[in-house]
Design a protein around this motif. Structure first.
Motif, mmCIF file in Angstrom:
data_model
loop_
_atom_site.group_PDB
_atom_site.id
_atom_site.type_symbol
_atom_site.label_atom_id
_atom_site.label_comp_id
_atom_site.label_asym_id
_atom_site.label_seq_id
_atom_site.Cartn_x
_atom_site.Cartn_y
_atom_site.Cartn_z
ATOM 1 N N VAL A 1 -12.534 13.238 -3.758
ATOM 2 C CA VAL A 1 -12.762 12.217 -2.733
ATOM 3 C C VAL A 1 -14.089 11.539 -3.042
ATOM 4 C CG1 VAL A 1 -13.065 11.766 -0.282
ATOM 5 C CG2 VAL A 1 -11.444 13.517 -1.042
ATOM 6 N N LYS A 2 -14.048 10.234 -3.212
ATOM 7 C CA LYS A 2 -15.222 9.437 -3.513
ATOM 8 C C LYS A 2 -15.457 8.459 -2.375
ATOM 9 C CE LYS A 2 -15.362 11.342 -7.593
ATOM 10 N NZ LYS A 2 -16.371 12.378 -7.923
ATOM 11 N N GLY B 1 7.540 -0.652 -10.653
ATOM 12 C CA GLY B 1 6.245 -1.175 -10.247
ATOM 13 C C GLY B 1 5.457 -0.088 -9.546
ATOM 14 N N THR B 2 4.154 -0.256 -9.484
ATOM 15 C CA THR B 2 3.282 0.749 -8.893
ATOM 16 C C THR B 2 2.531 0.169 -7.706
ATOM 17 O OG1 THR B 2 1.478 0.187 -10.388
ATOM 18 C CG2 THR B 2 2.978 1.921 -11.106
ATOM 19 N N GLY B 3 2.141 1.086 -6.815
ATOM 20 C CA GLY B 3 1.329 0.740 -5.659
ATOM 21 C C GLY B 3 0.348 1.854 -5.380
ATOM 22 N N THR B 4 -0.791 1.516 -4.796
ATOM 23 C CA THR B 4 -1.851 2.482 -4.529
ATOM 24 C C THR B 4 -2.014 2.658 -3.030
ATOM 25 O OG1 THR B 4 -2.992 1.873 -6.553
ATOM 26 C CG2 THR B 4 -4.281 3.018 -4.899
ATOM 27 N N LEU B 5 -2.089 3.923 -2.607
ATOM 28 C CA LEU B 5 -2.348 4.276 -1.214
ATOM 29 C C LEU B 5 -3.758 4.816 -1.132
ATOM 30 C CD1 LEU B 5 -1.322 4.707 1.717
ATOM 31 C CD2 LEU B 5 -0.674 7.027 1.024
ATOM 32 N N GLN B 6 -4.593 4.197 -0.299
ATOM 33 C CA GLN B 6 -5.963 4.627 -0.100
ATOM 34 C C GLN B 6 -6.071 5.340 1.240
ATOM 35 O OE1 GLN B 6 -8.422 1.126 -0.453
ATOM 36 N NE2 GLN B 6 -8.639 1.358 -2.684
ATOM 37 N N VAL B 7 -6.419 6.635 1.171
ATOM 38 C CA VAL B 7 -6.551 7.457 2.376
ATOM 39 C C VAL B 7 -8.027 7.599 2.684
ATOM 40 C CG1 VAL B 7 -6.009 9.651 3.461
ATOM 41 C CG2 VAL B 7 -4.434 8.673 1.770
ATOM 42 N N ASN C 1 -15.484 8.996 0.739
ATOM 43 C CA ASN C 1 -14.507 9.266 1.809
ATOM 44 C C ASN C 1 -13.119 8.704 1.502
ATOM 45 O OD1 ASN C 1 -16.614 10.443 3.298
ATOM 46 N ND2 ASN C 1 -17.115 8.482 4.278
ATOM 47 N N LEU C 2 -12.893 8.180 0.273
ATOM 48 C CA LEU C 2 -11.601 7.599 -0.082
ATOM 49 C C LEU C 2 -10.902 8.499 -1.089
ATOM 50 C CD1 LEU C 2 -12.362 3.781 -0.465
ATOM 51 C CD2 LEU C 2 -11.070 4.903 1.362
ATOM 52 N N TYR C 3 -9.601 8.658 -0.848
ATOM 53 C CA TYR C 3 -8.749 9.416 -1.766
ATOM 54 C C TYR C 3 -7.596 8.501 -2.169
ATOM 55 C CZ TYR C 3 -5.721 13.050 -3.664
ATOM 56 O OH TYR C 3 -4.920 13.810 -4.499
ATOM 57 N N ASN C 4 -7.471 8.213 -3.491
ATOM 58 C CA ASN C 4 -6.487 7.259 -3.995
ATOM 59 C C ASN C 4 -5.311 7.989 -4.620
ATOM 60 O OD1 ASN C 4 -8.068 4.985 -3.307
ATOM 61 N ND2 ASN C 4 -9.255 5.205 -5.186
ATOM 62 N N VAL C 5 -4.077 7.540 -4.227
ATOM 63 C CA VAL C 5 -2.839 8.088 -4.770
ATOM 64 C C VAL C 5 -1.974 6.918 -5.225
ATOM 65 C CG1 VAL C 5 -0.850 9.577 -4.367
ATOM 66 C CG2 VAL C 5 -2.991 10.006 -3.156
ATOM 67 N N THR C 6 -1.397 7.019 -6.433
ATOM 68 C CA THR C 6 -0.565 5.954 -6.987
ATOM 69 C C THR C 6 0.895 6.399 -6.956
ATOM 70 O OG1 THR C 6 -2.363 5.254 -8.429
ATOM 71 C CG2 THR C 6 -0.166 4.482 -8.976
ATOM 72 N N PHE C 7 1.761 5.507 -6.429
ATOM 73 C CA PHE C 7 3.201 5.769 -6.362
ATOM 74 C C PHE C 7 3.931 4.723 -7.196
ATOM 75 C CE2 PHE C 7 1.404 7.438 -2.436
ATOM 76 C CZ PHE C 7 1.906 8.721 -2.424
ATOM 77 N N MET C 8 5.140 5.060 -7.635
ATOM 78 C CA MET C 8 5.941 4.172 -8.468
ATOM 79 C C MET C 8 7.297 3.953 -7.819
ATOM 80 S SD MET C 8 6.935 4.468 -12.518
ATOM 81 C CE MET C 8 7.814 6.007 -12.320
ATOM 82 N N ALA C 9 7.745 2.690 -7.863
ATOM 83 C CA ALA C 9 9.067 2.306 -7.354
ATOM 84 C C ALA C 9 9.887 1.785 -8.518
ATOM 85 C CB ALA C 9 8.939 1.244 -6.266
ATOM 86 N N SER C 10 11.103 2.295 -8.723
ATOM 87 C CA SER C 10 11.976 1.926 -9.835
ATOM 88 C C SER C 10 13.324 1.497 -9.291
ATOM 89 C CB SER C 10 12.154 3.104 -10.802
ATOM 90 O OG SER C 10 10.900 3.566 -11.269
#
Length: 849
Positions: free
Chosen positions: A510-511, A531-537, A513-522
């Motif tokens: 966690v940098k 394609g990819t998208g990023t979720l910022q928690v 206070n942000l935690y980044n996760v990348t997801f892919m849609a096919s």
């Protein structure tokens, strides 16, 4: 009455007054005010070769007078003028008497034609003085051409004063000569002042005109109007430019090609300027013209003038008088959607102007059909084609075709009066091709806020993607691409995101206070696209971490400073879940509060003091309980490691560990220890190698066959038996009976390289009594004596017996027949004699081995 100009005489009056001339025979001659002598009637000099006329000159202001003689020759004989030294001048005094004065004349120049073909020397003029009547005079000339380089061109008869030229003159080399005439008596005394003589070389037309260049190059733009200047040609003539011999005239002899007419150009006959006189210059028809130019002297006189020719090349330069024209009215092209920097179509044009010039290079411009600027048309510099290129992505679902209108122009404007034709405009039809596009997350990145500590299997949000290919009706599946802490998962069908582990804001992943996760849609297209998208928690802090004492280790002197030691607390949580802190000494063990005291400085710091006066050196662990200020406060008891040591007057520890720690860092100490270990290992390996080498040497010695060993067994005898063939010998000879030596000399053994002066060490002597069993003892004692002899050389030297006797009665050693009876003997006793004999025992007593 015929008047003939006979001569022109020049007088110079230094006073500057007006001079009046008069002749001595006014009935026959007269003289003008300029000094020109004319005849007044027909002269008859029958029987005479010449006539003499006296000319007088008088200054009207000063009344001074001068006179000279003019000699007239008759018949075909060439007239040679005579120059008289002006040594007599008459001055009229006030009382009417005359007085002679010496005055200088100005002699008119003598003109001599160049390239004369007459007989040389050729007479020019005669120089004489009036004093030659009373005495003998000698005449001479000096100056360049006489006695100075070029020497000898002009000579003078020293007696008669006749000046002559010795060879033809060249005006182009020297145009005039300046000489001085002298008159002296026979003693060399000057009787007259020197007079100046100027000889001008008269020019003849003996040089042709020469052009400055063999070929002249010029240019003129196409379409130039009549009277346009083109270029200038220049010729030079070495003859005198002030005469007709050097005056040139130019003209055009020929023009090639003669299109559109034979007289496109004309030339100024005096200056050589070439101009146009007709219209119709067209570079696309004729690129250049060749003119032959003639230059003639004598002002262009074709009969008497000399001429020469040169070539002039006139290049017709291009102007933009031809616009670019498309090769077809409509062009076609196609391109896949979302592609950029792709050439859709090649636009071809024709231009009659000179290639690779600004008048030929085309510039393409889209005038209609592209309002958003998705296309551009750069120009190929080699082919001049227009390259229709996509510069912005095009979406097939929004626009499926384009109809563009394009116009072509040149880099420079068209010439005046030329307009763009219809062929300079074309239409381009562009078709957009559909492709399987990647699903797109929206928004990306997507941000959510959560409190840390959320348990597993908690639903967070839904993160879905849309497929741009709406007409294809494709299915989208989701997967996780990057999750460094492996905290989340996504439903592959609906994109629901859930936790699979507890979220911790204090995690190193966690940098800020942000935690980044990348997801892919096919999707399930052919081929599939993804394609990819990023979720910022964004993780909100909760009070889930107890504070710890900081620093964990401190140092204190045996007699500490009264100020004590300041400590604080470390808490990974954020405010208000961290400080201010509450510090307290633990109640156990009991000696903690007996030896130490802890006082609060502020909400962040506390001070630890020693309650007693001093404390022995050592390491003490002081338990301290710290409580944070969270909504649900958290407490923790942590141990503060206190190192008590002896201190110097500055209050610094001086024990060895402190010195080592202060002088060298941990890395340096580790490096030194590693070097010491490596050095010890190298020493150990060297010792092992030395021992191994010694063992190998010993093993090699044992493997040597005693019969092949040359050490201690190559003996030199004074006498030997007859060898293997001598079987008749007396074995008693080996015992050396005393009877054989009358003087009682005993047999001794010494080394051949022993120093002979040392006799202290005595080798063993054999007894003279016959006893065959003492040979082994004798050899053993001799070997021991040789080994203990300090004066002896190394062991591998050759031993020599002093005496073997002569005339031995013993037979050959082969008579012992040891090879046939060795199996019945016991050789174990040889092992007591040393390693060499032990090897011998093994060889003879080892049986079949």
């Amino acid at each position: 009455m015929n008047i003939l100009m006979v001569s022109a005489e020049v007088f110079m009056d230094c006073s500057g007054g007006k001079v009046w001339f008069e002749v001595g025979a006014p009935s026959d001659f007269r003289v003008s005010e300029h000094g020109v002598v004319y005849t007044m009637r027909h002269l008859s000099l029958v029987g005479k070769r010449k006539a003499v006329v006296m000319v007088y000159a008088r200054d009207l202001l000063s009344k001074q007078e001068w006179k000279t003689r003019v000699h007239l020759h008759t018949g075909p004989q060439q007239r040679v003028p005579e120059i008289l030294f002006p040594w007599r001048s008459t001055v009229v005094r006030g009382d009417g008497s005359l007085r002679r004065l010496k005055r200088d004349w100005v002699i008119p120049p003598i003109n001599v034609p160049e390239n004369s073909r007459g007989q040389f020397p050729e007479d020019l003029v005669r120089i004489r003085s009036d004093r030659d009547k009373n005495r003998m005079l000698r005449y001479s000339v000096t100056g360049p051409g006489a006695d100075q380089p070029p020497n000898g061109i002009f000579i003078i008869n020293p007696i008669s004063g006749q000046l002559s030229v010795t060879k033809p003159l060249d005006r182009e080399h020297i145009s005039n000569f300046h000489l001085r005439a002298h008159a002296v008596d026979l003693n060399g005394n000057q009787v007259e002042n020197p007079i100046d003589i100027v000889i001008n070389v008269i020019d003849q037309n003996d040089n042709r005109p020469e052009f400055t260049h063999t070929i002249f190059n010029g240019s003129v733009p196409e379409g130039s109007k009549p009277g346009s200047f083109v270029m200038t040609v220049t010729a030079v003539d070495k003859d005198d430019p002030k005469t007709a011999n050097g005056m040139l005239r130019y003209k055009i002899l020929s023009q090639n090609p003669q299109s559109p007419s034979s007289n496109i150009f004309t030339i100024n006959n005096k200056t050589g300027d070439i101009i146009t006189v007709a219209a119709g210059l067209d570079r696309e028809k004729v690129t250049q013209y060749t003119l032959i130019i003639q230059a003639t002297d004598m002002e262009g006189n074709p009969t008497y003038g000399l001429s020469n020719t040169a070539t002039t090349i006139i290049r017709i330069t291009d102007v933009n008088d031809n616009p670019p024209e498309f090769t077809t009215d409509t062009f076609f092209g196609e391109v896949h959607e979302n592609r950029v920097n792709v050439i859709v179509a090649n636009l071809t044009v024709t231009d009659k102007d000179q290639p690779h010039t600004q008048a030929w290079s085309a510039v393409y411009r889209i005038t209609a059909g592209d309002p958003t600027g998705r296309f551009s048309i750069p120009t190929d510099p080699t082919s001049n084609e227009g390259l229709l290129t996509v510069v912005k992505p095009i979406d097939y679902e929004l626009t499926r075709s384009f109809m563009l209108t394009v116009e072509a122009e040149n880099e420079v404007a068209l010439a005046r009066g030329i307009h763009l034709p219809r062929q300079s405009t074309a239409t381009i039809s562009v078709q957009i091709l559909d492709i399987n596009e990647s699903p797109e997350f929206s928004p990306s990145p997507k941000s959510i806020k959560l409190e840390e500590g959320l348990t597993a299997r908690s639903r967070l949000t839904t993160f879905t993607a849309q497929d741009p290919d709406r007409s294809m009706r494709q299915t989208v599946r989701y997967s996780k691409m990057y999750d460094p802490a492996n905290w989340l998962e996504i439903d592959p069908v609906n994109g629901q995101i859930s936790t699979i582990a507890i979220l911790d804001r204090e995690s190193p992943y966690v940098k800020n206070n942000l935690y980044n996760v990348t997801f892919m849609a096919s999707d399930n297209g052919i081929p599939p696209a993804s394609g990819t998208g990023t979720l910022q928690v964004y993780l909100l802090d909760i009070n889930d971490n107890a504070p710890h004492v900081f620093p964990p280790e401190v140092e204190m002197c045996e007699k500490p400073d009264p100020d004590g030691i300041n400590i604080t607390a470390s808490d990974p949580d954020l405010t208000p879940n961290a400080g201010p802190f509450a510090f307290e000494l633990a109640s156990r063990p009991s000696d903690v509060r007996r030896n130490w005291t802890l006082s609060r400085i502020n909400g962040e710091y506390a001070q630890l003091r020693l309650r007693i006066g001093s404390l022995a050196s050592g390491i003490y662990k002081v338990p301290i309980m710290i409580t944070d200020s969270g909504n649900l406060p958290m407490s923790n008891t942590s141990y503060l490691k206190v190192k008590v040591c002896q201190c110097d007057h500055h209050g610094d520890c001086v024990d060895m560990e402190r010195i080592i720690a202060a002088g060298l860092g941990t890395g340096a100490i580790i490096a030194i220890l590693i070097c010491i270990i490596i050095l010890l290992v190298l020493v150990l390996l060297f010792v092992m190698w030395m021992k191994r080498r010694d063992k190998e040497r010993q093993a090699k010695q044992l493997l040597i066959d005693p019969e092949d060993d040359v050490r201690d067994n190559i003996l030199k005898y004074d006498e030997e038996g007859g060898g293997e063939e001598d079987q008749d010998y007396d074995l008693s000879q080996l015992q050396q009976p005393d009877a054989l030596e009358s003087d009682g000399v005993k047999v001794g053994i010494r080394r051949m390289d022993e120093r002979p002066l040392h006799h202290d060490h005595q080798y063993p002597l054999r007894s003279a009594a016959p006893h065959p069993g003492d040979i082994g003892d004798f050899i053993h004692e001799g070997l021991k004596a040789a080994d203990n002899d300090p004066t002896a050389p190394p062991y591998d030297s050759l031993l020599v017996f002093d005496y073997e006797g002569s005339g031995s009665t013993a037979g050959s050693l082969s008579s012992l027949h040891s090879s046939s009876s060795c199996g019945d003997q016991d050789y174990d006793y040889l092992g007591d004699w040393g390693p060499r004999f032990r090897r011998l025992a093994d060889l003879y007593g080892g049986g079949d081995d």
